[in-house]
Design an enzyme around this catalytic site. Structure first.
Site, PDB file in Angstrom:
ATOM      1  N   MET A   1     -23.449  19.622  -5.257  1.00 37.09           N
ATOM      2  CA  MET A   1     -24.110  18.391  -5.376  1.00 37.09           C
ATOM      3  C   MET A   1     -23.376  17.979  -6.489  1.00 37.09           C
ATOM      4  SD  MET A   1     -28.020  17.254  -5.366  1.00 37.09           S
ATOM      5  CE  MET A   1     -28.328  17.456  -3.665  1.00 37.09           C
TER       6      MET A   1
ATOM      7  N   TYR B   1     -21.155  28.078  -3.449  1.00 38.35           N
ATOM      8  CA  TYR B   1     -21.969  28.370  -2.488  1.00 38.35           C
ATOM      9  C   TYR B   1     -21.123  29.074  -1.342  1.00 38.35           C
ATOM     10  CZ  TYR B   1     -25.799  25.715  -4.742  1.00 38.35           C
ATOM     11  OH  TYR B   1     -26.520  25.158  -5.407  1.00 38.35           O
TER      12      TYR B   1
ATOM     13  N   LYS C   1     -16.205  -6.633   0.879  1.00 33.56           N
ATOM     14  CA  LYS C   1     -17.365  -6.135   1.628  1.00 33.56           C
ATOM     15  C   LYS C   1     -17.862  -4.633   1.102  1.00 33.56           C
ATOM     16  CE  LYS C   1     -14.949  -4.405   5.571  1.00 33.56           C
ATOM     17  NZ  LYS C   1     -14.323  -4.721   6.954  1.00 33.56           N
TER      18      LYS C   1
HETATM   19  C1  LIG Z   1     -12.982  -5.152   6.742  1.00 33.30           C
HETATM   20  C2  LIG Z   1     -12.252  -6.131   7.568  1.00 33.30           C
HETATM   21  C3  LIG Z   1     -11.152  -6.801   6.996  1.00 33.30           C
HETATM   22  C4  LIG Z   1     -10.208  -5.995   6.153  1.00 33.30           C
HETATM   23  O1  LIG Z   1      -9.832  -4.851   6.503  1.00 33.30           O
HETATM   24  P1  LIG Z   1      -8.597  -3.801   5.728  1.00 33.30           P
HETATM   25  O2  LIG Z   1      -8.171  -2.834   6.705  1.00 33.30           O
HETATM   26  O3  LIG Z   1      -9.385  -3.298   4.714  1.00 33.30           O
HETATM   27  O4  LIG Z   1      -7.737  -4.692   5.393  1.00 33.30           O
HETATM   28  C5  LIG Z   1     -10.518  -7.725   7.695  1.00 33.30           C
HETATM   29  N1  LIG Z   1     -11.399  -8.597   8.494  1.00 33.30           N
HETATM   30  C6  LIG Z   1     -12.549  -8.362   8.984  1.00 33.30           C
HETATM   31  C7  LIG Z   1     -13.230  -8.806   9.947  1.00 33.30           C
HETATM   32  C8  LIG Z   1     -13.198  -6.744   8.527  1.00 33.30           C
HETATM   33  O5  LIG Z   1     -14.239  -6.462   8.556  1.00 33.30           O
END
Ligand SMILES: *Cc1c(COP(=O)(O)O)cnc(C)c1O
Length: 356
Positions: free
Chosen positions: A301, A253, A35
């Site tokens: 930036m 800055y 993801k």
């Molecule tokens: C993001 C996620 C994972 C993985 O989590 P990690 O801590 O990165 O291993 C597993 N299950 C679900 C439902 C998630 O949203």
């Protein structure tokens, strides 16, 4: 040759980390979680090295379609299911395994016209109170799902809030077990922390994310230092200017940093618009020309400044590792009050990527 800021993605490190997960959970199949564009590593740069995974887990249908178009034929798990019922034709067409966490999704699935049944992950709220059915509803929904022509295989799923803590999964595990008592179905609970530290949660499918990228689920590198994990992303750049400061001279800055004595500093092509955190304090670890040093002054930036005192040989063109093999992203994150997950997934679109 353009701007020297580059994220290089190590295929060997990805393969190694997948093996670490396999060894930690030898009886389970692995959903590699990709993801957030593979936690900022970009799906197209990581998935070929992870093709020995049993499946890929993600969030967006765009990402899932992209993965199918690049040739992945195995399972794809959509971790939050469909966001609106009008996505169901995409789930059907691309054969996406679908999390169901709410009643409205069960209804929408029941009403859909699909070409073939979808495999389902039934998500149970085991105490995190984010997504999932209340434990007392699980049995009814399970019975209901089993009667639906649109439903294929059902897996029971939950997610841990505290799996990085000693015994931190047991309360949630007990709630889950009570909720699913008597149901015979595959189970999937473990995130990276549980893969590494809660073997009693492994069951049939585990879901590691951050460990695949070689950062710590606890946010502390020392917790995984002996696990065999290797950092996957090296974010590197170069020094593009050098300034020689006298005592009292300021940097950047707000003039946050002032030299106490004469000092050379290097200006690095990397800033918060690249995903380097603006909140980084003076002394955040960075490596210049193979030598550990620290940042000075406010991150801008497009640029940041580093102390060249420990590396007097460094100058324009010197290599700078912002994080990677030698500078742990967890250590940069800790200096900034956050975790490696946030820094990695915030690497900006304008950063150039290479696979090595
Ligand atoms: C993001 C996620 C994972 C993985 O989590 P990690 O801590 O990165 O291993 C597993 N299950 C679900 C439902 C998630 O949203």
């Amino acid at each position: 040759m353009g701007r020297p800021l580059v994220a290089s993605i190590g295929s060997a490190a990805l393969k190694n980390n997948l093996q670490v997960a396999r060894r930690a959970a030898p009886g389970a199949r692995i959903w590699s979680v990709i993801k957030a564009n593979a936690y900022g590593h970009r799906i197209d740069h990581v998935w070929p090295a992870l093709r020995e995974s049993d499946g890929f887990a993600m969030l967006n249908t765009e990402e899932a379609i992209g993965l199918r178009e690049q040739g992945w034929k195995g399972p794809i798990l959509m971790l939050e299911g469909f966001f609106h019922a009008d996505e169901l034709p995409v789930f059907d067409r691309y054969r996406l395994t679908c999390v169901l966490h709410s009643n409205w999704q069960v209804k929408a699935l029941a009403d859909a016209r699909l070409g073939a049944p979808l495999d389902i992950y039934l998500k149970i709220n085991s105490g995190m109170n984010r997504l999932g059915l209340a434990p007392e509803r699980v049995n009814n929904v399970w019975q209901q799902l089993r009667g639906l022509r649109n439903v294929g295989e059902i897996t029971l799923m939950s997610h841990f809030a505290c799996a990085e803590k000693l015994d931190g999964a047991n309360e949630a595990l007990a709630r889950f077990e009570l909720a699913v008592e008597g149901i015979v179905a595959p189970r999937s609970l473990a995130n990276s922390a549980a893969v590494l530290w809660q073997p009693q949660t492994h069951y049939d499918w585990v879901r590691p994310g951050i460990l695949l990228y070689g950062a710590s689920p606890s946010g502390q590198w020392r917790d995984v230092a002996t696990s065999g994990l290797r950092p996957v992303m090296t974010l590197s750049s170069e020094i593009i200017a050098v300034q020689t400061l006298r005592a009292g001279d300021a940097v950047g800055y707000g003039a946050r940093y002032r030299a106490r004595a004469g000092q050379r500093i290097g200006i690095v092509a990397a800033g918060y618009a690249d995903g380097y955190p603006r909140v980084a304090p003076d002394g955040t670890p960075v490596r210049v020309d193979g030598v550990m040093t620290g940042t000075v002054g406010m991150v801008s930036m497009d640029m940041l400044a580093v102390d060249l005192t420990p590396c007097p040989q460094a100058g324009i063109g010197s290599h700078v590792e912002l994080w990677g093999e030698h500078v742990r992203v967890d250590d940069v994150a800790a200096a900034c009050g956050t975790i490696g997950y946030e820094l990695l997934s915030a690497v900006a679109p304008r950063v150039a990527f290479v696979t090595v």
